[in-house]
Scaffold this active site. Structure first.
Site, PDB file in Angstrom:
ATOM      1  N   LYS A 149       0.869  -1.176   0.000  1.00 63.83           N
ATOM      2  CA  LYS A 149       0.000   0.000   0.000  1.00 63.83           C
ATOM      3  C   LYS A 149       0.906   1.226   0.000  1.00 63.83           C
ATOM      4  O   LYS A 149       1.822   1.316   0.817  1.00 63.83           O
ATOM      5  CB  LYS A 149      -0.895   0.036   1.245  1.00 63.83           C
ATOM      6  N   HIS A 206      -6.228   2.118  14.472  1.00 60.70           N
ATOM      7  CA  HIS A 206      -6.584   0.793  13.987  1.00 60.70           C
ATOM      8  C   HIS A 206      -5.459  -0.184  14.287  1.00 60.70           C
ATOM      9  O   HIS A 206      -4.323   0.220  14.560  1.00 60.70           O
ATOM     10  CB  HIS A 206      -6.839   0.816  12.470  1.00 60.70           C
ATOM     11  N   ASP A 214      -3.697  -3.608  12.284  1.00 60.50           N
ATOM     12  CA  ASP A 214      -3.659  -4.172  10.932  1.00 60.50           C
ATOM     13  C   ASP A 214      -4.255  -5.573  10.945  1.00 60.50           C
ATOM     14  O   ASP A 214      -3.950  -6.373  11.827  1.00 60.50           O
ATOM     15  CB  ASP A 214      -2.217  -4.238  10.418  1.00 60.50           C
ATOM     16  N   HIS A 240      -2.388   1.749  16.228  1.00 61.19           N
ATOM     17  CA  HIS A 240      -1.601   2.878  15.732  1.00 61.19           C
ATOM     18  C   HIS A 240      -2.469   3.774  14.855  1.00 61.19           C
ATOM     19  O   HIS A 240      -3.591   3.414  14.491  1.00 61.19           O
ATOM     20  CB  HIS A 240      -0.369   2.383  14.956  1.00 61.19           C
TER      21      HIS A 240
END
Length: 335
Positions: free
Chosen positions: A202, A221, A223, A277
């Site tokens: 990404k 969020h 991962d 994070h």
């Protein structure tokens, strides 16, 4: 329907020194009100070339248990290989908007690959100050070059070169993390699909923001992947949540930032911690980052490793197909 990109919003916001209300976070999220300043704890840094493997295993396992995030130096990826992917990614996002839209994720696509601005269901209708490009870079059999930019012309070559190096780092990390759990070196890799494990790149693009005190590049969020291997640029932005506070993660030139993701927390039955994070933005400079997410095949069911479960340590997580887990995660549905 034409989608308005954050890069376009940013350009029109500079002159008015304000941002649209959908980008303004609630007070409990605004970086100016929630970032801890002063003496801050440092995310662990690990020398990936440590000749003492037992020490390396210990350091990686400790960081994964206590932080869920660490930085690795001396990882073996040549600095010019990293510089090349950064240059190519920056050049792509500096193309005219119409050229970038060629790679836009189709509205009806079930894949995450492509150019876009929205990734998941947005709480309270708020938007992230971020445009992005997703595409798989490894294994070669899983690559769809439809989403790889043809401009700049160097893009494909430098990303193919990077993929070979980052795959090596991923393999070594999984081996160390397995040994840190007291299981065989290949245990985690095999449980994540073996050679079918996907490396999903990404590129995050966070344009200058007139009100960085109010907006977030990416909200808080964890991962959903197994591991994330991230290359940042030099603009500060990554923050980690620890002991009830948000802290800046120090930028270390040529280091890779490693995030433990949800699938590794599940496989380890909670021994390793998926890190919470977020990303802040800058008033004057563009922040970019290049995370690579190590993801299992979509139909593979992931649950705690059987060797880590017994009467004293019952499973803390349900076994679930990765595609189902990802759907729930992106749509904010309880797992």
């Amino acid at each position: 329907m034409e989608v308005e990109r954050v890069q376009t919003v940013a350009f029109s916001s500079v002159s008015v020194d304000a941002i649209p209300p959908e980008f303004i976070r609630s007070e409990k999220e605004q970086p100016a009100l929630t970032t801890c300043r002063g003496q801050i704890p440092q995310v662990p840094t690990v020398d990936f070339n440590d000749p003492d493997e037992s020490n390396l295993i210990r350091l990686v396992a400790e960081a994964s248990r206590e932080w869920g995030m660490f930085q690795i130096v001396n990882h073996g990826i040549p600095s010019e290989v990293i510089t090349d992917i950064q240059k190519a990614g920056k050049e792509f996002f500096e193309l005219p908007q119409v050229e970038k839209e060629v790679y836009a994720k189709p509205a009806d696509s079930k894949s995450i690959e492509g150019y876009g601005s929205k990734l998941q269901k947005e709480v309270e209708g708020k938007k992230a100050w971020n445009d992005h490009l997703f595409h798989i870079i490894w294994p070669p059999s899983a690559i769809n070059y439809q989403y790889w930019p043809k401009n700049p012309p160097s893009y494909r070559g430098v990303n193919e070169e990077y993929s070979k190096w980052v795959e090596g780092v991923g393999q070594k990390l999984l081996g160390l993390l397995s040994l840190g759990l007291g299981v065989e070196k290949n245990e985690l890799k095999d449980s994540l699909g073996g050679d079918e494990l996907k490396y999903l790149l990404k590129i995050n693009y966070y344009p200058p923001c007139p009100r960085p005190d109010l907006a977030l590049g990416v909200p808080a969020h964890t991962d959903m992947s197994a591991i994330t291997i991230l290359v940042p640029n030099e603009v500060q932005g990554l923050q980690v949540f620890r002991d009830g506070h948000w802290f800046d993660v120090e930028y270390i030139p040529n280091a890779l930032v490693i995030h433990i993701g949800d699938q590794l927390e599940i496989l380890s039955n909670g021994k390793y911690k998926s890190v919470l994070h977020r990303t802040t933005v800058n008033k004057d400079m563009t922040r970019m980052s290049w995370p690579v997410f190590l993801e299992p095949p979509s139909e593979l069911a992931i649950g705690p490793l059987p060797k880590l479960v017994d009467d004293k340590n019952p499973p803390k997580y349900k076994k679930k197909k990765y595609c189902d887990y990802a759907y729930c995660k992106l749509n904010k549905i309880s797992q």
